[in-house]
Motif scaffolding. Structure first.
Motif, PDB file in Angstrom:
ATOM      1  N   MET A 124       0.791  -1.199   0.000  1.00  0.00           N
ATOM      2  CA  MET A 124       0.000   0.000   0.000  1.00  0.00           C
ATOM      3  C   MET A 124       0.835   1.267   0.000  1.00  0.00           C
ATOM      4  O   MET A 124       0.278   2.350   0.031  1.00  0.00           O
ATOM      5  N   PRO A 125       2.171   1.144  -0.046  1.00  0.00           N
ATOM      6  CA  PRO A 125       2.954   2.390   0.016  1.00  0.00           C
ATOM      7  C   PRO A 125       2.772   3.219  -1.244  1.00  0.00           C
ATOM      8  O   PRO A 125       2.289   2.733  -2.272  1.00  0.00           O
ATOM      9  N   TYR A 126       3.173   4.462  -1.101  1.00  0.00           N
ATOM     10  CA  TYR A 126       3.118   5.424  -2.197  1.00  0.00           C
ATOM     11  C   TYR A 126       4.514   6.017  -2.337  1.00  0.00           C
ATOM     12  O   TYR A 126       5.078   6.504  -1.354  1.00  0.00           O
ATOM     13  N   THR A 131      -0.489  -3.336  -4.276  1.00  0.00           N
ATOM     14  CA  THR A 131      -1.084  -2.017  -4.014  1.00  0.00           C
ATOM     15  C   THR A 131      -0.019  -0.930  -3.813  1.00  0.00           C
ATOM     16  O   THR A 131      -0.305   0.128  -3.262  1.00  0.00           O
ATOM     17  N   THR A 132       1.200  -1.203  -4.263  1.00  0.00           N
ATOM     18  CA  THR A 132       2.246  -0.182  -4.183  1.00  0.00           C
ATOM     19  C   THR A 132       2.164   0.712  -5.414  1.00  0.00           C
ATOM     20  O   THR A 132       2.209   0.227  -6.547  1.00  0.00           O
ATOM     21  N   LYS A 188       5.884  -4.919   2.318  1.00  0.00           N
ATOM     22  CA  LYS A 188       4.683  -4.308   1.759  1.00  0.00           C
ATOM     23  C   LYS A 188       4.203  -5.084   0.530  1.00  0.00           C
ATOM     24  O   LYS A 188       5.013  -5.602  -0.244  1.00  0.00           O
TER      25      LYS A 188
END
Lengths: 67, 67, 67, 67, 67, 67
Positions: B1-3, B39-40, B35
């Motif tokens: 999920m990182p951005y 979803t990165t 992570k």
């Protein structure tokens, strides 16, 4: 080492004006907080007036109305 | 999920190089922090050299001087 | 001169893990694009799980459900 | 006074659609948190599909595969 | 209407110093580009030294070494 | 796949209000642009009133004056 990000609408800022924003932002961080100019980064982003909203409407629409 | 947001000067990075940044950033977050790659999100922004300042002057001016 | 901003949920990343993200991001920009490590800036932002949404709900809620 | 930054891939969003994002984001902040629409800023950034990665690959590559 | 985002390491900047950054950034945009101060937004973000990297290492490590 | 970043002053937004911002932002991108909710990311950042400036002064000062 500070990082400054300036977002403005794309409405004809010149290279000289942008250089002045870079110069003054860097000087400001040095004078106010003693930050090292050598590692101060300034990034200017110019955004289309269709893509910038204030008060619920785009700058394009506001400019057309004369706001 | 990182951005991950990567800002670089616009000086000819190819689609292949940008794909490599996307691939490696995603892998880094997975290996270092566990992570989920699915979803990165990685966003690369290329900034005109007039709009990027370091040490109080634009990259355009620095490139002209040979820095 | 690149700028890398990594946003992750605040869930216990250690100083060592964050140092590893800094080290690898800087190395990646050097290897892929030939960028100078000396002026590569990496900023990691840790965001509360209440403040991070994916698929329309907060990470707090997803963690409670076991997602 | 809130600030909303929306990043999307550059794939043909119209001025009308962007105006709708501006209108609804401003209304949302007013309704949910009582924020003053007059000083709510919304900035939409459109990113090339080569420059947007998800799950370790660019949106360009995903679109070609039909994802 | 401009937006200025200043990121600095969290190392004790006072409310007065931050007020000065807000005042000077707003004045700069007015003087250089004629921007309206009333809608100029300045956001200062203070980042832990563990979370800020330059030259491949964290500011925490650099401070310990005396850099 | 859109990314939404909402910055507000830290003045007591509840988890429920933030969940509502996440829900509505995601729905907005789906309804206006047909974006997939599953990969829509929303990040809310709460900023101290000393660190947020508008019209050349901090929100702290404005609140004290009753603005």
């Amino acid at each position: 080492m500070p990082y400054v990000n300036i977002k403005i609408t794309r409405e004809g800022a010149t290279a000289e004006q942008k250089a002045e924003l870079i110069r003054r932002s860097t000087q400001m961080l040095s004078e106010v907080l003693g930050k090292n100019p050598a590692t101060t980064v300034v990034i200017i982003e110019e955004v289309e007036t269709d893509n910038w909203g204030i008060a619920g409407e785009s700058v394009t629409v506001r400019r057309q109305r004369g706001s």
